[in-house]
Design an enzyme around this catalytic site. Structure first.
Site, PDB file in Angstrom:
ATOM      1  CG  ASP A 106      -1.784   1.162   1.408  1.00 54.19           C
ATOM      2  OD1 ASP A 106      -1.908   1.967   0.467  1.00 54.19           O
ATOM      3  OD2 ASP A 106      -2.362   1.315   2.508  1.00 54.19           O
ATOM      4  CG  ASP A 133      -5.053   3.156  -2.213  1.00 56.98           C
ATOM      5  OD1 ASP A 133      -4.184   2.378  -1.771  1.00 56.98           O
ATOM      6  OD2 ASP A 133      -5.278   4.290  -1.730  1.00 56.98           O
ATOM      7  CG  HIS A 174      -2.964   0.837   7.075  1.00 56.37           C
ATOM      8  ND1 HIS A 174      -3.682   1.920   7.493  1.00 56.37           N
ATOM      9  CD2 HIS A 174      -2.717   1.053   5.754  1.00 56.37           C
ATOM     10  CE1 HIS A 174      -3.858   2.755   6.488  1.00 56.37           C
ATOM     11  NE2 HIS A 174      -3.284   2.242   5.420  1.00 56.37           N
ATOM     12  CD  GLU A 200      -4.268   7.316   0.726  1.00 57.84           C
ATOM     13  OE1 GLU A 200      -5.444   6.886   0.735  1.00 57.84           O
ATOM     14  OE2 GLU A 200      -3.366   6.807   1.418  1.00 57.84           O
TER      15      GLU A 200
END
Length: 348
Positions: A175, A230, A318, A207
């Site tokens: 990501d 994305d 994440h 972002e």
């Protein structure tokens, strides 16, 4: 192809310090576009002219990655940290990280720890961010000599690699370096293709901390509609029998119809679904409650624009290391290529 993805993922480019990533992308796409520029915010904007008969369209992929930043340095060298983007503290524990100097170069390495882990004490509860620190083995003075200070970035040290399958890969910054890679390959694929659309490819900054890059650069491009390329989280943790519609690594690109801040454009979404069926490209459909992308900034530009989100899903999003499918990456390129060759007539 995979070498470029590896290079992008291993580049050090946290939010607010994306220059190394931008340099790689500029070198890759310069021979394939008509115009290339960098705005004052650091966004990279590439333009490929159409026949003049089509609308102005933007494809956005953000260059930045989640990271940490040095918040303070103790006399013994323990570096207290602040997050840059959304990252759960529990995913950081015991991780090897690179500590950068003010020029964005690696100054030293360290390990994320907390007192109970440090001293082999009983751990009764998960650590909070304020409990964590980076231990480099250097004291405060030595770190200063290495160029490490408050504000220095800290980035996970995971490298790109394929797992047992040559189709499943892992590493840091999937990501959204996967999105950057997809857009680069899309640009290259269009080299000898005549298209009506006036195409802009935006590689945006910051972002992960608020989608600021896309927000400001849209005023330069002034598009008619756009697509954010994305990543999104997978839903395939139930290995024995995941739900039939669970978003799964290896089952194709993902079209997000709704996230925490946007309901994407129905005309665009329906057209992408039709294209996927026509070209036999697997496509997964997702509705979720958390997160958002640069598509939200496109949607809210001026009086509002049609936008949607297409990309790959990954496990452990994440965190310091994600897992994804190279087939999903390549199928996303094919789907967006089909969209450019056969664009929709946009309605509300």
């Amino acid at each position: 192809m995979e070498h470029l993805l590896k290079t992008l993922m291993e580049a050090l480019g946290p939010s607010g310090s994306e220059v190394p990533v931008r340099t790689i992308i500029m070198k890759e796409i310069k021979p394939y576009v008509d115009e290339l520029s960098v705005d004052k915010f650091g966004n990279l904007i590439a333009h490929k002219k159409g026949t003049g008969k089509g609308e102005k369209v933007v494809f956005v992929a953000h260059m930045d990655e989640i990271a940490l930043m040095v918040k303070s340095v103790e006399d013994n060298g323990q570096m207290r940290i602040s997050t840059v983007g959304g990252i759960s503290p529990v995913t950081l524990v015991g991780q090897l990280v690179a500590v950068l100097d003010r020029n964005g170069k690696q100054a030293c390495e360290g390990v994320v720890s907390f007192p109970e882990l440090h001293e082999d004490l009983e751990i009764n509860m998960l650590p909070k961010l304020e409990d964590l620190y980076v231990d480099s083995g250097l004291d405060r003075r030595a770190l200063k000599r290495h160029g490490v200070e408050v504000g220095s970035y800290i980035i996970p040290s995971h490298h790109f690699r394929f797992l047992d399958s040559q189709k499943i890969f892992c590493g840091k910054a999937i990501d959204n370096r996967s999105g950057c890679y997809i857009v680069i390959e899309l640009i290259k694929k269009l080299k000898h293709i005549k298209h009506d659309l006036d195409l802009y490819f935006l590689f945006s900054v910051q972002e992960e901390i608020g989608m600021y890059g896309a927000q400001v650069s849209l005023y330069t491009i002034n598009p008619d509609w756009g697509v954010a390329v994305d990543t999104t989280s997978s839903q395939d943790s139930e290995c024995i029998s995941p739900p039939p519609d669970a978003i799964t690594v290896g089952k194709g690109p993902v079209l997000v119809l709704k996230d925490a801040e946007i309901i994407t454009n129905k005309c665009l979404d329906d057209h992408l679904i039709k294209l996927s069926k026509k070209h036999k490209i697997p496509l997964q459909i997702k509705v979720e409650e958390v997160g958002t992308t640069d598509a939200t900034r496109i949607m809210l530009y001026k009086k509002g624009l049609p936008s949607t989100v297409v990309g790959i899903c990954l496990r452990n999003i994440h965190s310091s290391v994600g897992i994804a499918s190279i087939d999903d990456v390549n199928n996303t390129v094919q789907l967006l290529f089909a969209l450019i060759k056969n664009p929709p007539k946009i309605g509300v």
